[in-house]
Design an enzyme around this catalytic site. Structure first.
Site, PDB file in Angstrom:
ATOM      1  N   CYS A   1     -55.500   6.773 -24.838  1.00  0.00           N
ATOM      2  CA  CYS A   1     -56.959   6.508 -24.202  1.00  0.00           C
ATOM      3  C   CYS A   1     -56.571   6.077 -22.834  1.00  0.00           C
ATOM      4  O   CYS A   1     -57.147   6.596 -21.940  1.00  0.00           O
ATOM      5  CB  CYS A   1     -57.669   5.522 -24.876  1.00  0.00           C
ATOM      6  SG  CYS A   1     -57.021   4.351 -26.247  1.00  0.00           S
ATOM      7  N   ARG A  46     -45.994   2.810 -32.910  1.00  0.00           N
ATOM      8  CA  ARG A  46     -46.817   1.667 -33.738  1.00  0.00           C
ATOM      9  C   ARG A  46     -45.743   0.980 -34.810  1.00  0.00           C
ATOM     10  O   ARG A  46     -45.080   1.553 -35.502  1.00  0.00           O
ATOM     11  CB  ARG A  46     -47.789   2.151 -34.414  1.00  0.00           C
ATOM     12  CG  ARG A  46     -48.964   2.964 -33.720  1.00  0.00           C
ATOM     13  CD  ARG A  46     -50.269   3.165 -34.403  1.00  0.00           C
ATOM     14  NE  ARG A  46     -51.297   3.870 -33.508  1.00  0.00           N
ATOM     15  CZ  ARG A  46     -52.158   4.437 -33.766  1.00  0.00           C
ATOM     16  NH1 ARG A  46     -52.770   4.666 -35.179  1.00  0.00           N
ATOM     17  NH2 ARG A  46     -53.017   5.171 -32.906  1.00  0.00           N
ATOM     18  N   GLN A  56     -50.288  12.561 -32.310  1.00  0.00           N
ATOM     19  CA  GLN A  56     -51.315  12.821 -32.531  1.00  0.00           C
ATOM     20  C   GLN A  56     -52.094  13.876 -31.731  1.00  0.00           C
ATOM     21  O   GLN A  56     -51.751  14.190 -30.277  1.00  0.00           O
ATOM     22  CB  GLN A  56     -52.454  11.508 -31.911  1.00  0.00           C
ATOM     23  CG  GLN A  56     -51.939  10.373 -32.626  1.00  0.00           C
ATOM     24  CD  GLN A  56     -52.909   9.249 -32.297  1.00  0.00           C
ATOM     25  OE1 GLN A  56     -52.998   8.796 -31.066  1.00  0.00           O
ATOM     26  NE2 GLN A  56     -53.558   8.433 -33.062  1.00  0.00           N
ATOM     27  N   ASP A 106     -54.860  14.402 -29.862  1.00  0.00           N
ATOM     28  CA  ASP A 106     -55.877  13.500 -29.362  1.00  0.00           C
ATOM     29  C   ASP A 106     -56.506  13.907 -28.427  1.00  0.00           C
ATOM     30  O   ASP A 106     -56.057  14.730 -27.443  1.00  0.00           O
ATOM     31  CB  ASP A 106     -54.788  12.111 -28.971  1.00  0.00           C
ATOM     32  CG  ASP A 106     -55.897  10.948 -28.918  1.00  0.00           C
ATOM     33  OD1 ASP A 106     -56.739  10.967 -29.375  1.00  0.00           O
ATOM     34  OD2 ASP A 106     -55.321   9.923 -28.530  1.00  0.00           O
ATOM     35  N   HIS A 131     -59.859  12.811 -25.424  1.00  0.00           N
ATOM     36  CA  HIS A 131     -61.008  11.690 -25.058  1.00  0.00           C
ATOM     37  C   HIS A 131     -62.116  12.494 -24.313  1.00  0.00           C
ATOM     38  O   HIS A 131     -61.872  13.011 -23.509  1.00  0.00           O
ATOM     39  CB  HIS A 131     -60.249  10.627 -24.178  1.00  0.00           C
ATOM     40  CG  HIS A 131     -59.479   9.833 -25.222  1.00  0.00           C
ATOM     41  ND1 HIS A 131     -58.241  10.070 -24.989  1.00  0.00           N
ATOM     42  CD2 HIS A 131     -59.725   8.743 -25.794  1.00  0.00           C
ATOM     43  CE1 HIS A 131     -57.463   9.257 -25.972  1.00  0.00           C
ATOM     44  NE2 HIS A 131     -58.499   8.370 -26.468  1.00  0.00           N
ATOM     45  N   LYS A 165     -66.277   4.521 -35.863  1.00  0.00           N
ATOM     46  CA  LYS A 165     -65.670   5.813 -36.035  1.00  0.00           C
ATOM     47  C   LYS A 165     -66.179   6.540 -37.366  1.00  0.00           C
ATOM     48  O   LYS A 165     -66.562   5.909 -38.327  1.00  0.00           O
ATOM     49  CB  LYS A 165     -64.399   5.720 -36.069  1.00  0.00           C
ATOM     50  CG  LYS A 165     -63.708   4.756 -37.288  1.00  0.00           C
ATOM     51  CD  LYS A 165     -61.972   4.845 -36.871  1.00  0.00           C
ATOM     52  CE  LYS A 165     -61.540   3.880 -38.118  1.00  0.00           C
ATOM     53  NZ  LYS A 165     -59.911   3.911 -38.243  1.00  0.00           N
ATOM     54  N   HIS A 192     -63.361   9.097 -28.777  1.00  0.00           N
ATOM     55  CA  HIS A 192     -62.082   9.308 -28.906  1.00  0.00           C
ATOM     56  C   HIS A 192     -61.977  10.321 -30.144  1.00  0.00           C
ATOM     57  O   HIS A 192     -62.732   9.866 -31.188  1.00  0.00           O
ATOM     58  CB  HIS A 192     -61.110   7.799 -29.490  1.00  0.00           C
ATOM     59  CG  HIS A 192     -61.306   6.805 -28.466  1.00  0.00           C
ATOM     60  ND1 HIS A 192     -60.327   6.317 -27.967  1.00  0.00           N
ATOM     61  CD2 HIS A 192     -62.265   6.065 -27.993  1.00  0.00           C
ATOM     62  CE1 HIS A 192     -60.424   5.330 -27.007  1.00  0.00           C
ATOM     63  NE2 HIS A 192     -61.873   5.158 -27.226  1.00  0.00           N
TER      64      HIS A 192
END
Length: 605
Positions: free
Chosen positions: A303, A332, A350, A352, A354, A433, A479
């Site tokens: 992000c 992570r 990911q 991912d 945004h 979420k 997200h």
RNA sequence: GCUGGCAUAGCUCAGUUGGCUAGAGCAGCUGUUUUGUAAACAGCAGGUCGGGGGUUCGAGUCCCUUUGCCAGCUCCA
């Protein structure tokens, strides 16, 4: 034949065992001795007690905590001085069988809580259980010499408990608290009849066969290397082929939906993570390092990068909703004990994105993402459920902002009659979420996709756009990830398809088997044709018998094996073994190409 | 991270109570065979028994330690 009464069912759905019914009267509905949900609940609970009795006889110093029925059977948590391993389970099982032979009845009596406290005064685990019971009267169940504090329900006698199996032994924290003492837990399963137990054990065996870790090694998709470190996957050529096909399909589907590709750096100054709140709220999971005397953090999420890109150029309300996407590699620090094949790793990618939008646009944006998720799930024949997660303990931002965001998610789903569950306190630290959980072929649920509404990070990073009235306003960030991560998704895909992937993502889509050396040239020509179309094929032209090469080809789980001999070369045809249709047929070269190209297009999302 | 268990060839596994040069199948390589739909035949090569330390005349086998893996707990894409 008259059914045996195992227990009774109250009108409110609660189970009344025969021991209780003898005191307070029998409800009308009986629970027969079978494999119904209610019957199994009673059988498994009693089997847990039987196991405790056996453990007590084998390990006299054992003290027992709780022994509930769970989805996959039952367990009992207890404390012993001796170490108990897998091989001890056989011994305990044998003792359980011996106890059944003693034909004990299971008896119940009630005592006051004060009497119970006195009775178990030497047993701190039972006192812990007692402290969690609000009632003034508690019940004790007794079979032979063995007594246990328990609210029931139980079967009438031990003879109903013949068909069980102790499945595993593990540690479990007392009361599920990570900081508390660790007890020994033994899991087991039980059924009303032998056949069902056998069928269950067979199902477990089948599940092991489609374990992605096993298939991944066999099919040479991915690997881990002890020397390189835990939780760090390596993608071998076949796995990377599969993955890149998935990436390509998904990239197109993002572009079609108006997403813009972007890419942020892998590592950012620690101050950025302080501003975002990651340092305080997510620091335990982050890898930190130092460069030229300055602290840096390897990104655990994408992000921040996307926020910087958004801020780089001025944005107007006309740009919103603005969708940035990235196959973001994140690191992570997961605790060593939780790593699990590709399903839990320390480095993953990911899918991912945004989405920057106005608060008014939240609902429409969320719905569009939900539609996207649905399209992807349908493409791979996945069943899924959605869950809304609310504010966790460690969080940034005001409660009313959280409330607003959470309500936005709920409205988006409710207004469109999309069912969802609630996970209280399960949200990300910056916002609530919707989690998308895939139910796999074995009924297990995996969190993959996620949609998160975030008012907090835009505020912390002073993200702005120019509104219609020429004032500067703060956008909301959504997200979202559809697959979640390529690693986890591919693990689930592998188990879902048992390695037999659909054509459009199969690592190898066609294997050519030339009958003799004379036919290799034709195979190479066809392979080139396929390569031009982005279809991966291999030629099994080695010096092995035809039968053997066909066998090896079939074991690769590829969609098509094409046999090429004199007849095929002469007529420009291919002899197909079709894995999906499980049949053999002949096609002309042109028909073959049309068929494959058509199936390639089936991958479009 | 915690509890318990496991670690022998690329893969799947043998290897007696510590005792000759650590075995097999598959995969790999070489050769003979040139095949019509799920294992032709012969040969070759492959191992610091996860790493390190110790006990012992002697360790794949026993002890300690470390790394990784497995089952669960706790946590999560």
């Amino acid at each position: 034949m008259e059914q045996e009464v195992l227990a009774y069912l109250n009108s409110d759905g609660t189970i009344v065992d025969t021991q209780t019914a003898a005191q307070s009267g029998e409800p009308e509905t009986i629970i027969p001795f079978d494999n119904s949900e209610k019957a199994l609940e009673v059988i498994r609970h009693s089997t847990a007690h039987l196991m405790a009795q056996a453990i007590k006889e084998l390990y006299p110093d054992a003290q027992f905590f709780v022994g509930p029925v769970v989805d996959e059977g039952f367990y009992y948590d207890f404390r012993v001085s001796e170490k108990i391993g897998e091989e001890d389970l056989k011994k305990i099982e044998k003792k359980m069988k011996d106890l059944i032979k003693k034909k004990y009845k299971i008896e119940k009596y009630e005592i006051s809580k004060a009497e119970a406290l006195e009775k178990f005064s030497q047993d701190d685990l039972k006192l812990a259980v007692l402290s969690r019971i609000p009632d003034e009267t508690v019940s004790i169940y007794k079979q032979g010499e063995f007594e246990d504090l328990c609210r029931g329900p139980h079967v009438p006698a031990l003879r109903y408990l013949h068909n069980f199996k102790l499945t595993r032994v593990a540690g479990a924290y007392l009361g599920g608290d990570e900081n508390a003492e660790m007890l020994t837990r033994i899991y087991g399963i039980a059924f009303a009849d032998k056949a069902s137990l056998k069928a269950h054990m067979l199902m477990i065996e089948e599940a092991k066969k489609r374990d992605h870790r096993k298939l991944g090694t066999e099919m040479e998709l991915f690997m881990f290397d002890e020397a390189s470190g835990a939780g760090l996957p390596f993608w071998m050529p076949k796995g990377a082929r599969l993955r890149s096909k998935l990436e390509d399909i998904l990239t197109s589907s993002h572009r079609r939906r108006g997403y813009e590709p972007v890419r942020g750096p892998e590592i950012l100054r620690a101050d950025m993570w302080r501003t975002s709140g990651h340092y305080a709220c997510y620091g335990e999971n982050m890898y930190l390092t130092e460069i030229d005397g300055q602290e840096y953090g390897i990104k655990p999420m994408n992000c921040i990068g996307h926020i910087q890109i958004f801020k780089q150029t001025g944005k107007s309300y006309r740009d919103l909703p603005l969708k940035y996407f990235e196959y973001g590699v994140v690191h992570r620090h997961e605790k060593s004990g939780v790593l699990h094949g590709l399903l839990r790793v320390r480095e993953f990618t990911q899918d991912d994105a945004h989405i920057f939008c106005t608060p008014e646009q939240i609902k429409e944006v969320v719905l569009e993402v939900v539609e996207f998720v649905d399209a992807v799930m349908k493409k791979f024949d996945f069943d899924y459920t959605m869950e809304i997660s609310t504010k966790p303990d460690k969080a940034i931002g005001d409660d009313d902002v959280w409330e607003l965001a959470t309500q936005g998610l709920k409205d988006a789903l409710s207004d469109n009659d999309l069912p969802f569950g609630i996970d209280e306190g399960g949200g990300a630290f910056y916002g609530p979420k919707i989690d998308v959980k895939i139910t796999d072929a074995l009924g297990r649920k995996w969190q993959c996709g996620t949609i998160q509404v975030d008012f907090n990070l835009p505020e912390r990073f002073n993200v702005e756009y120019v509104a219609e009235d020429n004032t500067r306003k703060q956008p909301v960030m959504i997200h979202r990830a559809i697959l979640g991560s390529f690693e986890r998704f591919i693990a689930i895909l592998t188990e879902h398809y048992a390695g037999e992937f659909p054509f459009f993502i199969a690592p190898t889509q066609v294997i050519f088997v030339p009958i003799s050396d004379d036919h290799v040239a034709y195979a190479k020509m066809l392979k080139n044709l396929l390569t031009e179309e982005g279809i991966d094929s291999e030629i099994y032209g080695k010096n092995d018998s035809l039968n053997k090469r066909i066998r090896l080809a079939e074991k690769q789980k590829v969609p098509y094996v094409a046999i090429l001999g004199d007849a095929e070369v002469e007529n420009k045809t291919v002899a197909i073994r079709d894995r999906r249709a499980k049949e053999q047929y002949n096609l002309t070269q042109d028909e073959f190409m049309v068929k494959l190209l058509h199936q390639l297009k089936e991958g479009k999302i």
